[in-house]
Design a protein around this motif. Structure first.
Motif, PDB file in Angstrom:
ATOM      1  N   UNK A 124       0.833  -1.203   0.000  1.00  0.00           N
ATOM      2  CA  UNK A 124       0.000   0.000   0.000  1.00  0.00           C
ATOM      3  C   UNK A 124       0.870   1.257   0.000  1.00  0.00           C
ATOM      4  N   UNK A 125       2.007   1.226   0.670  1.00  0.00           N
ATOM      5  CA  UNK A 125       2.916   2.376   0.630  1.00  0.00           C
ATOM      6  C   UNK A 125       3.338   2.682  -0.804  1.00  0.00           C
ATOM      7  N   UNK A 126       3.666   1.651  -1.558  1.00  0.00           N
ATOM      8  CA  UNK A 126       4.070   1.863  -2.954  1.00  0.00           C
ATOM      9  C   UNK A 126       2.929   2.476  -3.767  1.00  0.00           C
ATOM     10  N   UNK A 127       1.698   2.029  -3.518  1.00  0.00           N
ATOM     11  CA  UNK A 127       0.540   2.601  -4.214  1.00  0.00           C
ATOM     12  C   UNK A 127       0.379   4.076  -3.865  1.00  0.00           C
ATOM     13  N   UNK A 128       0.495   4.395  -2.587  1.00  0.00           N
ATOM     14  CA  UNK A 128       0.368   5.787  -2.165  1.00  0.00           C
ATOM     15  C   UNK A 128       1.454   6.658  -2.803  1.00  0.00           C
ATOM     16  N   UNK A 129       2.654   6.134  -2.869  1.00  0.00           N
ATOM     17  CA  UNK A 129       3.727   6.900  -3.492  1.00  0.00           C
ATOM     18  C   UNK A 129       3.403   7.231  -4.946  1.00  0.00           C
ATOM     19  N   UNK A 130       2.865   6.253  -5.688  1.00  0.00           N
ATOM     20  CA  UNK A 130       2.512   6.491  -7.092  1.00  0.00           C
ATOM     21  C   UNK A 130       1.471   7.598  -7.221  1.00  0.00           C
ATOM     22  N   UNK A 131       0.448   7.545  -6.377  1.00  0.00           N
ATOM     23  CA  UNK A 131      -0.638   8.525  -6.463  1.00  0.00           C
ATOM     24  C   UNK A 131      -0.152   9.908  -6.050  1.00  0.00           C
ATOM     25  N   UNK A 135       0.695   5.328   4.546  1.00  0.00           N
ATOM     26  CA  UNK A 135       0.538   6.660   3.957  1.00  0.00           C
ATOM     27  C   UNK A 135       1.619   7.610   4.451  1.00  0.00           C
ATOM     28  N   UNK A 136       1.894   7.586   5.739  1.00  0.00           N
ATOM     29  CA  UNK A 136       2.924   8.474   6.295  1.00  0.00           C
ATOM     30  C   UNK A 136       4.303   8.119   5.754  1.00  0.00           C
ATOM     31  N   UNK A 137       4.579   6.831   5.584  1.00  0.00           N
ATOM     32  CA  UNK A 137       5.863   6.413   5.020  1.00  0.00           C
ATOM     33  C   UNK A 137       5.992   6.898   3.584  1.00  0.00           C
ATOM     34  N   UNK A 138       4.896   6.833   2.828  1.00  0.00           N
ATOM     35  CA  UNK A 138       4.919   7.325   1.446  1.00  0.00           C
ATOM     36  C   UNK A 138       5.170   8.827   1.408  1.00  0.00           C
ATOM     37  N   UNK A 139       4.522   9.551   2.294  1.00  0.00           N
ATOM     38  CA  UNK A 139       4.719  11.004   2.366  1.00  0.00           C
ATOM     39  C   UNK A 139       6.184  11.326   2.644  1.00  0.00           C
ATOM     40  N   UNK A 140       6.778  10.620   3.612  1.00  0.00           N
ATOM     41  CA  UNK A 140       8.162  10.904   3.968  1.00  0.00           C
ATOM     42  C   UNK A 140       9.122  10.574   2.823  1.00  0.00           C
ATOM     43  N   UNK A 141       8.861   9.459   2.134  1.00  0.00           N
ATOM     44  CA  UNK A 141       9.708   9.077   1.003  1.00  0.00           C
ATOM     45  C   UNK A 141       9.700  10.148  -0.072  1.00  0.00           C
TER      46      UNK A 141
END
Length: 537
Positions: free
Chosen positions: A261-268, A348-354
């Protein structure tokens, strides 16, 4: 015979006339007012080159021309697409478990369901032609029939997602793409509505988000996270989480889901860099991620079940509900399984930080679905805030809000607003619950009779009910902003792309509408027309 170039011709005439008239604000406004939603649909979606005799018809749920070989299961459709075949997926109705077949189809055809059924909503989001509620179709063993006519698996059909017609055989399609005047006129519409009504998109993947941005979306108003769980490599993990015998097994499955899910959030978030993205935490009931009780029971009686299938059957029976759309879903599911929401927020937070570390600027709004009381929202908000605090990073720009999608939530909006940074109105469910209509059942049989007899002025799932649902929206907006002045509010139901509904949303003071990506141009146009109409009063 219809002139299939009417939409492009209308755009060219409107823009040419405005430029010839001096390219003034008044001339641009006149051009914007002269164009209809149908004109834009004509140039966005593929159309059939000629008319044909329909075998049957249903509800035109997602415009465009779809041609392909008939397949009756998502697995068979996906296999056929892998072989290079054009596919039309035919089902009684679709569920999230069918998504892998739906995403490869040139068209979707269902015998049941309405304009806000699963098939209709997903198809509009992807720009896939769809006809739903074609109830004269009877699906048999690898075939369907309409009266004496039998269509076998592998036969070619053509569907018109605007008219709802289903035609035997392959029809020729034409799609020249939007003319330059399409982009010119929409830029004028954007100038007119600037500062009044923003337009976002409902998008669930990076590709959807990119398409939405190409079509002019100013953010994402609804990211349905459940769609991220349905890929072939993820659904088994979701089922492991549901079937977990203890906290350790459940935690391991959630951790695996969190990574994907983190990878999906990063894409969006990457696709929508610097624009707001509203992420709705898991909404549907868990039984939607399991095989159906009926299918497993039949297989148990005829073929027998494996050990895993036996576990799935027990779980499906445990989670099955008589009225799942008003059952254990949304925040209610979070109350029973808080680890689900915690996992989603961590991802989601991990995606934001990345993305921040990569120099990007993600803007995130976390949305809690189906809240009906302030304590309910306060509890769910505390889960999100606990995960934010655990990161020990500055996420003060992340906002937390809720969907207003039940009559009670609308009536108690002033109370709920004290724990919300924003409201998003889910008008599909709000309409269903206000009328007491099942949105998957009433549109094919009951609704035509009600419209023919004048018992309703319009299908309320297509155009917002001004006096019932509209009254609840007005009340919620007034109470919410009285409690919290300036509270941001938008709408993310399918009405967000309907011209007549957008007029009401502008009138009651919403900040934005959100709709399927391929309806974004229509929303941009109609929002401008609503601004012009209100300024002339």
């Amino acid at each position: 015979m219809k002139d299939w170039r009417t939409g492009a011709d209308s755009l060219r005439l409107a823009v040419t006339a405005a430029l010839a008239g001096g390219d003034t604000a008044a001339e641009r406004a006149k051009a914007v007012l002269s164009i209809t939603a149908a004109d834009l649909d004509d140039v966005i979606h593929a159309q059939f080159e000629a008319a044909a005799v329909a075998l049957t018809s249903g509800l035109g749920a997602s415009p465009g021309a779809g041609v392909g070989k008939v397949y009756f299961s998502a697995d068979d459709a996906a296999d056929a697409a892998d072989r290079g075949e054009d596919v039309v997926l035919v089902r009684n109705e679709t569920t999230p478990a069918d998504v892998h077949g739906m995403m490869v189809a040139n068209g979707l055809l269902t015998t049941r369901g309405g304009l806000v059924s699963h098939a209709a909503v997903v198809a509009r989001g992807w720009g896939t032609p769809a006809v739903v509620g074609a109830d004269t179709i009877v699906i048999g063993d690898r075939c369907f029939s309409v009266g004496d006519v039998v269509v076998e698996e592998g036969d070619v059909i053509s569907i018109d997602g605007a008219t709802g017609d289903v035609v035997l055989g392959e029809m020729a399609t034409a799609s020249g793409g939007p003319p330059e005047e399409f982009f010119t006129l929409l830029s004028w519409a954007d100038e007119i509505r600037a500062g009044h009504l923003a337009v976002r998109a409902n998008a669930d993947t990076g590709d959807d988000a990119m398409k939405a941005r190409e079509l002019g979306a100013e953010g994402i108003g609804l990211c349905r996270t459940e769609h991220m769980f349905l890929a072939a490599d993820r659904l088994p993990v979701v089922r492991r989480m549901i079937l977990a015998r203890d906290a350790d097994e459940e935690g391991a499955a959630l951790e695996e889901l969190g990574r994907v899910q983190q990878a999906d959030f990063e894409d969006i978030l990457r696709a929508m860099d610097s624009l707001p993205v509203t992420v709705r935490l898991l909404d549907p009931p868990l039984h939607e991620f399991l095989p159906s009780v009926a299918e497993l029971t039949l297989k148990e009686a005829t073929e027998g079940l494996s050990d895993v299938e036996q576990q799935e059957l027990r779980a499906a029976r445990t989670w099955a509900e008589h009225n799942p759309m008003i059952g254990t879903r949304g925040v209610r599911l979070g109350v029973l399984k808080p680890g689900l929401y915690a996992m989603q927020v961590r991802a989601l937070l991990a995606a934001v930080q990345t993305l921040r570390d990569a120099g990007l600027h993600p803007i995130v709004e976390v949305m809690i679905p189906l809240t009906v009381t302030r304590p309910e929202l306060a509890l769910a908000r505390s889960w999100v805030e606990a995960e934010i605090e655990a990161t020990q990073s500055d996420h003060s720009d992340i906002t937390i809000g809720t969907m207003i999608e039940t009559p009670r939530a609308a009536l108690r909006a002033g109370d709920i607003a004290h724990d919300a940074d924003f409201f998003s109105f889910g008008t599909n469910d709000l309409t269903q619950l206000t009328f007491g209509f099942s949105r998957d059942d009433v549109e094919t049989r009951m609704m035509p009779a009600y419209l023919d007899l004048g018992l309703l002025p319009a299908n309320p799932f297509d155009t917002i009910d001004q006096f019932g649902v509209g009254a609840l929206l007005r009340l919620a907006v007034e109470q919410g902003r009285e409690a919290v002045p300036g509270l941001k509010m938008g709408v993310c139901g399918e009405h967000g792309g309907d011209p007549a509904s957008i007029e009401l949303f502008h009138e009651i003071g919403l900040d934005y509408v959100s709709c399927s990506p391929y309806r974004v141009p229509i929303a941009r146009l109609t929002a401008a027309q609503a601004v012009l109409a209100s300024s002339s009063k």
